[in-house]
Design an enzyme around this catalytic site. Structure first.
Site, short mmCIF file in Angstrom:
data_model
loop_
_atom_site.label_atom_id
_atom_site.label_comp_id
_atom_site.label_asym_id
_atom_site.label_seq_id
_atom_site.Cartn_x
_atom_site.Cartn_y
_atom_site.Cartn_z
N LYS A 36 58.13 -11.63 54.31
CA LYS A 36 58.47 -10.27 54.72
C LYS A 36 57.22 -9.42 54.83
O LYS A 36 57.04 -8.67 55.80
CB LYS A 36 59.44 -9.65 53.72
N ARG A 139 62.08 6.80 46.56
CA ARG A 139 60.85 6.02 46.53
C ARG A 139 59.64 6.91 46.82
O ARG A 139 59.69 7.80 47.67
CB ARG A 139 60.91 4.85 47.53
N SER A 185 52.03 2.77 44.55
CA SER A 185 52.35 1.68 45.48
C SER A 185 51.13 1.31 46.29
O SER A 185 50.49 2.18 46.90
CB SER A 185 53.48 2.10 46.43
N GLN A 187 51.35 -0.09 49.00
CA GLN A 187 51.75 0.10 50.39
C GLN A 187 51.13 1.36 51.00
O GLN A 187 50.97 1.43 52.22
CB GLN A 187 53.27 0.14 50.51
N GLU A 330 56.05 -8.24 41.91
CA GLU A 330 57.32 -8.60 42.52
C GLU A 330 57.90 -9.89 41.94
O GLU A 330 59.07 -10.22 42.16
CB GLU A 330 57.17 -8.74 44.03
N HIS A 357 60.75 0.96 42.77
CA HIS A 357 61.10 0.04 43.85
C HIS A 357 62.56 0.29 44.28
O HIS A 357 63.06 1.40 44.15
CB HIS A 357 60.87 -1.40 43.40
N ARG A 402 65.69 -8.77 44.41
CA ARG A 402 65.07 -9.59 43.37
C ARG A 402 65.85 -9.53 42.05
O ARG A 402 65.84 -10.50 41.28
CB ARG A 402 63.61 -9.18 43.19
N LYS A 427 68.19 -8.37 52.08
CA LYS A 427 67.04 -7.50 52.34
C LYS A 427 65.82 -8.32 52.77
O LYS A 427 65.10 -7.93 53.69
CB LYS A 427 66.72 -6.67 51.10
#
Length: 449
Positions: A36, A139, A185, A187, A330, A357, A402, A427
């Site tokens: 992903k 988030r 994060s 990201q 993760e 998350h 998860r 997801k």
């Protein structure tokens, strides 16, 4: 949300998914779909590249579908074409410049979509409204909004520092120097790096907060840029310099998702026997690549053979460990499931950011284990698990893929574990229930109801 709230039983009418138990040892070879993280990074880069490119073996899941929908809304042409993969078609991406504006992007629950698309939205010729599923509006986005404003993006968040917000695209973004606290994060960093080559003057980015989580994901982003001719300088571990310039059009093969492989490999340790995952790369920046180091510390044997990774249960059982998971947070749900059957306590740290998350993963894991009679404690930056005999009961997924797979792992040894929403695995791995059924059939047991 409190631990007690994470332990509540769902309504009786929610039948859930009865996780199968296994009595015999496993001996199975599994293939998992594409990563992903890599799929969504390569979709962004293909969307701002010089010309068309093909993604070979991409992931087809809710998260990747959200990214495809977002880029199509921005005018990018994405076509499905037949490939050699067993998990779905390849994707041919034809970029759009400038990106289309006056659109609404629904990010669903996908953190990569909300962070990565926000970074390129300023390249659109009009307003881009970003929103998300109600379960994802919490988030963290404030640090991203602040950084994007610093490089010239015009953002109206009505003072909330959160989704939904509007990016008023002007067809270009100035770029320049920016500081960001990305401790919430990684990201944030990846999103800015992916967009930076298209900024007018490129970007110099510095992280100025606490410990930066999930560094392998940032390394993945830098490597993906490098494959497309964008050289990212890194004067320090928390500083990146990206020059303005073209993003090379390229055909890219997506690696299997190594973190999605984690529950299957861990199953060998809980049920006994061995599980082999094919297509395991010799080198990878995915955090899941660290499984080859982590699982042996917990008592397994891990061997790479012929491009596959085989994990075999150890002769001395599962070991309690103390691990810093800041580079691979993760993997926490899978390792918590293993720790529930260990020979002593396990402490996992460096994972405080996973509270933000899909759900508060620390609270969800603690609450679920306690609901099954286990002992677990929430730490400021982690979780501590003390093995206890577990009983059947409801394992709440909390809309988190998860967390759901961790419940399936617990159920391999504990009869009567019911995952209330196994569909949450769509997801990132829609095939999970079928792959799990195949796994347990190989041990000679019935498939789950």
């Amino acid at each position: 949300m409190s631990i007690a709230e994470y332990s509540q039983t769902p309504p009786a009418e929610s039948a859930g998914w009865l996780a199968p138990t296994v009595d015999g040892s496993l001996d199975v070879v599994i293939a998992v779909p594409g990563s992903k993280s890599l799929t969504n990074r390569e979709l962004i880069l293909a969307a701002i590249a010089e010309g068309p490119g093909r993604l070979i073996g991409p992931l087809h899941s809710q998260d990747s579908a959200r990214m495809i929908e977002a880029l199509r809304a921005l005018g990018v042409d994405i076509q499905e074409v037949e490939g050699d993969g067993v998990f779905g078609p390849d994707l041919v991406v034809t970029p759009m410049s400038p990106l289309a504006g006056d659109v609404v992007v629904d990010c669903g629950q996908a953190g990569t979509v909300m962070r990565f698309v926000a970074a390129i939205a300023g390249l659109a010729s009009g307003e881009v409204t970003l929103t998300a599923h109600e379960t994802a509006l919490h988030r963290p986005m404030g640090a991203m909004i602040t950084a994007l404003r610093a490089v010239g993006s015009d953002i109206d968040d009505e003072g909330t520092w959160a989704l939904p917000f509007v990016v008023r695209g002007h067809g270009h973004v100035r770029g320049g120097e920016v500081e960001i606290d990305a401790s919430g994060s990684s990201q944030f960093v990846s999103g800015l790096l992916l967009a930076a080559p298209r900024f007018d003057v490129g970007m110099t980015l510095r992280h100025v907060g606490g410990r930066l989580p999930s560094m392998p994901h940032i390394d993945m982003t830098v490597e993906a840029l490098g494959r497309r001719g964008v050289h990212v300088e890194r004067p320090t571990p928390t500083e990146w310099i990206v020059p303005a310039g073209p993003v090379r059009a390229k055909d890219v093969t997506i690696e299997p998702d190594l973190s999605n492989a984690a529950p299957f490999l861990a199953a060998a340790m809980i049920a006994g026997g061995r599980v082999t995952v094919g297509g395991w790369p010799a080198h990878s920046t995915q955090p899941g690549a660290l499984l080859t180091e982590i699982l042996p510390v917990m008592g397994a044997r891990a061997q790479r053979r012929g491009g596959a990774l085989m994990v075999t249960a150890g002769t001395t059982g599962i070991h309690g460990v103390d691990l810093d998971l800041s580079a691979a947070s993760e993997l926490t749900p899978t390792l918590v499931a293993l720790a529930a059957f260990a020979d002593g306590p396990t402490t996992l740290t460096g994972i405080g950011h996973i509270r933000g998350h899909e759900t508060d993963r620390i609270a969800a894991l603690v609450g679920n284990l306690r609901a099954l009679g286990g002992e677990a404690h929430e730490l400021p930056d982690g979780i501590r698990i003390v093995p206890r005999e577990l009983t059947g009961g409801v394992w709440r997924a909390h809309h988190d893929h998860r967390i759901a797979t961790a419940g399936a792992l617990i159920g391999l040894r504990v009869p009567g574990v019911v995952v209330d929403d196994i569909g949450a695995t769509a997801k990132t791995l829609p095939e999970f229930p079928d792959l799990w059924s195949y796994l347990v059939r190989r041990a000679g047991v019935d498939t789950p109801r």
